[in-house]
Design a protein around this motif. Sequence first.
Motif, mmCIF file in Angstrom:
data_model
loop_
_atom_site.group_PDB
_atom_site.id
_atom_site.type_symbol
_atom_site.label_atom_id
_atom_site.label_comp_id
_atom_site.label_asym_id
_atom_site.label_seq_id
_atom_site.Cartn_x
_atom_site.Cartn_y
_atom_site.Cartn_z
ATOM 1 N N VAL A 205 12.185 2.012 -2.462
ATOM 2 C CA VAL A 205 11.434 1.499 -1.474
ATOM 3 C C VAL A 205 9.882 1.312 -1.955
ATOM 4 C CG1 VAL A 205 12.511 2.927 0.356
ATOM 5 C CG2 VAL A 205 10.623 3.662 -0.546
ATOM 6 N N SER A 206 9.017 0.196 -1.220
ATOM 7 C CA SER A 206 7.960 0.029 -1.560
ATOM 8 C C SER A 206 6.811 0.426 -0.617
ATOM 9 C CB SER A 206 7.606 -1.406 -2.052
ATOM 10 O OG SER A 206 7.910 -2.297 -1.081
ATOM 11 N N GLU A 207 5.859 0.897 -1.097
ATOM 12 C CA GLU A 207 4.483 1.419 -0.201
ATOM 13 C C GLU A 207 3.525 0.456 -0.433
ATOM 14 O OE1 GLU A 207 3.128 5.276 -1.257
ATOM 15 O OE2 GLU A 207 2.265 5.518 0.839
ATOM 16 N N CYS A 208 3.051 -0.227 0.725
ATOM 17 C CA CYS A 208 2.194 -1.352 0.619
ATOM 18 C C CYS A 208 0.909 -0.727 1.027
ATOM 19 C CB CYS A 208 2.660 -2.303 1.325
ATOM 20 S SG CYS A 208 1.455 -3.841 1.566
ATOM 21 N N ASN A 209 -0.349 -1.236 0.475
ATOM 22 C CA ASN A 209 -1.601 -1.116 0.833
ATOM 23 C C ASN A 209 -2.183 -1.930 1.688
ATOM 24 O OD1 ASN A 209 -2.262 -2.845 -1.139
ATOM 25 N ND2 ASN A 209 -3.357 -1.484 -2.456
ATOM 26 N N CYS A 210 -1.413 -2.685 2.143
ATOM 27 C CA CYS A 210 -2.657 -3.926 2.991
ATOM 28 C C CYS A 210 -2.717 -3.124 4.249
ATOM 29 C CB CYS A 210 -1.486 -5.145 3.243
ATOM 30 S SG CYS A 210 -0.430 -4.864 4.791
ATOM 31 N N ILE B 265 9.657 5.791 -4.562
ATOM 32 C CA ILE B 265 8.511 4.923 -4.063
ATOM 33 C C ILE B 265 7.749 4.185 -4.980
ATOM 34 C CG2 ILE B 265 6.689 5.286 -2.526
ATOM 35 C CD1 ILE B 265 7.724 7.620 -1.210
ATOM 36 N N GLU B 266 7.954 2.741 -5.032
ATOM 37 C CA GLU B 266 7.012 2.112 -5.817
ATOM 38 C C GLU B 266 5.629 1.409 -4.857
ATOM 39 O OE1 GLU B 266 7.259 0.313 -9.163
ATOM 40 O OE2 GLU B 266 8.510 2.192 -9.438
#
Length: 128
Positions: free
Chosen positions: A25-30, A107-108
């Motif tokens: 899964v990806s963790e986005c910083n937006c 987590i990417e």
Amino acid sequence: MAIHKGGCHCGAVRFEVEAPEDLEVSECNCSICTKSGYLHLIVPRSRFHLISGADNLETYTFDTHEAKHLFCRTCGIKSFYIPRSHPEGISVNARCLDDTTINSMSIEPFDGRNWEANIHKLKPLPTG
Ligand SMILES: [Zn+2]
């Protein structure tokens, strides 16, 4: 592949998603992902099945209005939505999955704060 079940906090919205037992899964910083702590599991729509709650969803959009942020009108949780990066797919919030079918989760990070410069780094949707 496993069938993972998930949904919002109050239980009005429930879905199934077909994905590996070992999730990437990806963790986005937006701006919006940071505030909600969203973890993205992006799948083709054919691997997502909404079981209940379609009429309990509200849509929020901002900026380019391409992403359709869907949240439960009762509890406010965004358990899945239509992402700007893959409008033909669905992004499921991995934090909203029942954990019984998950073996592991890696987590990417994704730098969504600089979306245009980084969008090419996201993997295309798996086919089928
Ligand atoms: Zn809810």
